[in-house]
Design an enzyme around this catalytic site. Structure first.
Site, PDB file in Angstrom:
ATOM      1  CG  ASP A  83      -0.252  -0.195   2.543  1.00  0.00           C
ATOM      2  OD1 ASP A  83       0.807  -0.866   2.584  1.00  0.00           O
ATOM      3  OD2 ASP A  83      -0.754   0.308   3.567  1.00  0.00           O
TER       4      ASP A  83
ATOM      5  CD  GLU B  67       3.122  -1.471   7.756  1.00  0.00           C
ATOM      6  OE1 GLU B  67       3.277  -1.608   8.973  1.00  0.00           O
ATOM      7  OE2 GLU B  67       3.245  -0.365   7.185  1.00  0.00           O
ATOM      8  CD  GLU B  68       2.492   3.122   5.887  1.00  0.00           C
ATOM      9  OE1 GLU B  68       2.374   3.465   7.071  1.00  0.00           O
ATOM     10  OE2 GLU B  68       3.569   3.099   5.282  1.00  0.00           O
TER      11      GLU B  68
ATOM     12  CG  HIS C  49       5.367   7.700   6.618  1.00  0.00           C
ATOM     13  ND1 HIS C  49       4.354   7.387   7.497  1.00  0.00           N
ATOM     14  CD2 HIS C  49       5.759   6.518   6.092  1.00  0.00           C
ATOM     15  CE1 HIS C  49       4.175   6.067   7.511  1.00  0.00           C
ATOM     16  NE2 HIS C  49       5.017   5.520   6.661  1.00  0.00           N
TER      17      HIS C  49
HETATM   18 ZN   LIG Z   1       5.250   3.516   6.530  1.00  0.00          ZN
HETATM   19 ZN   LIG Z   2       6.537   0.899   5.538  1.00  0.00          ZN
END
Ligand SMILES: [Zn+2]
Ligand SMILES: [Zn+2]
Length: 430
Positions: free
Chosen positions: A103, A169-170, A401
């Protein structure tokens, strides 16, 4: 004489064995190099077409198409948009799982790469760009490459390899399930039962060609907590006729920090409590009725995690009571401890040394960020490590990020080599 003969025979056998091992390495190495340009092409495609957690529809289709073209047994729509494939080796044996997360994030990309993402979406009612600002595009492409390499060399595989392409995952959007937790719930570690799992994360701050790892707790368990404080509203000029929830909140924050500084055995591992948001009150001369605090706890050691949560549960209501109010605390667990099984790490370290070169494999410190690979490691022994993605000439690489996040693609081929060889070597362990 006899002894000399035996020793000659032994050293001959050792040489043959090590020759064989080297040969396996060089063949995998060669196949990984052959697949490198495809891995980069896939990565650029994913990078240019990023999709948010639980919305990885096109990404999943591309992954499944590739895995099917290799002739693997492919299951789609696992935990919504996940893809799982099974490769059976030449013999029956153990099952090893290799995991990649797929993702992207609601971050507007600000790099000048030709395959930069210009995708936009509405996230929590705000228009925002979407990009692979954590590098999961590289993980996906690497694992697709590994699937190709291992399929080509399936006659070297003594057991089964399960490829897990994991969505979200986020973290799934509010109100939805997703990620590793949902994959496990849907049985991804069963049929065949997984004996061990490996995963990697590209790292924008580690130079290409290098690998970082840590046995034990390597990334933190992430807890989100909400504290509700109840006081009694009154005029700001006459606090004695009410109960001040803002003052109680201050005392609670102070108290919570003493759990870290005075009760947690910090020589074992680090731990963090952060209050990130406080909401209370309307104007300067009113003592409000209540307050809300939201925060996070980060721990790297299971017993410290239990202690800190227990003490927070005890302390919050009792501090409020001392000052005449009431308070409750609730926890939501986002990730568990990314815990590298020390025994597994010990067994697999020679593989990392062989592939990357011993001087390029570093023991690193833990980080207090979280990773949902931890949920797999709660069920089966796992090893999660960091792969270099920083260009050698770069200093102060932008972190994950952020809009400027950048990965040097020359680092990806090492990921293909290492993951392929880890699977083969693990299945050959007695
Ligand atoms: Zn991340
Ligand atoms: Zn990551």
């Amino acid at each position: 004489m006899k002894l000399i003969k035996i020793s000659i025979l032994c050293s001959l056998l050792i040489n043959i064995c090590s020759l064989q091992a080297q040969q396996i390495d060089s063949e995998i190495n060669k196949s990984a190099i052959q697949v490198e340009s495809k891995v980069i092409e896939w990565r650029r495609d994913f990078h240019q077409n990023p999709e948010l957690s639980n919305r990885e529809f096109k990404t999943a289709k591309k992954i499944a198409k590739h895995l099917k073209s290799l002739g693997l047994e492919v299951t789609e729509n696992v935990a919504k948009t996940g893809v799982v494939a099974i490769l059976k080796g030449k013999t029956e044996g153990k099952t090893v799982a290799l995991r990649a997360d797929i993702d992207a994030l609601p971050v507007t990309e600000k790099t000048d790469v030709p395959f930069k993402s210009i995708v936009k979406t509405t996230f929590l009612n705000t228009e925002v760009g979407v990009s692979h600002a954590c590098g999961h595009d590289t993980h996906t492409a690497i694992l697709m490459g590994v699937a190709e390499v291992l399929t080509k060399h399936k006659n070297k595989i003594n057991g089964t390899v399960k490829f897990i392409f994991q969505p979200a995952e986020e973290g799934p959007p509010p109100g939805e399930e997703g990620g590793a937790k949902l994959m496990i719930k849907e049985g991804v570690l069963k049929k065949p039962d997984v004996d061990a799992i490996f995963g990697l994360h590209i790292n924008s701050g580690t130079e290409i060609g290098k690998i970082r790892y840590k046995p034990g707790g390597t990334m933190a368990a992430v807890e989100r907590f909400v504290i509700n404080v109840k006081g009694k509203q009154t005029h700001g000029s006459a606090p004695w006729s009410g109960v001040d929830p803002i003052l109680i909140s201050a005392k609670i924050i102070d108290g919570l920090q003493t759990i870290i500084s005075r009760e947690a055995p910090l020589v074992n591992e680090a731990a963090v409590i952060t209050v990130g948001k406080i909401t209370s009150g309307v104007r300067f001369n009113i003592i409000p009725n209540n307050a809300e605090m939201i925060g996070t706890v980060r721990t790297l050691d299971p017993s410290m995690r239990a202690l800190i949560i227990k003490r927070m549960n005890e302390m919050v209501p009792s501090i409020a009571k001392t000052y005449g109010g009431e308070a409750t605390i609730t926890f939501q667990n986002n990730t568990s401890i990314t815990y590298n099984d020390p025994n597994l790490v010990k067994k697999m370290l020679p593989t990392l040394y062989n592939i990357a070169g011993k001087k390029n494999v570093f023991l690193s410190k833990a980080t207090t960020g979280g990773e949902d690979f931890s949920f797999f490691q709660e069920k089966v022994p796992g090893f999660y490590f960091f792969l270099g993605g920083k260009s050698p000439q770069t200093h102060n690489a932008p972190s994950h990020h952020t809009p400027e996040f950048y990965i040097d693609e020359r680092g990806l081929v090492l990921g293909v080599k290492v993951m392929s060889q880890l699977a083969i070597d693990y299945l050959n362990l007695q």
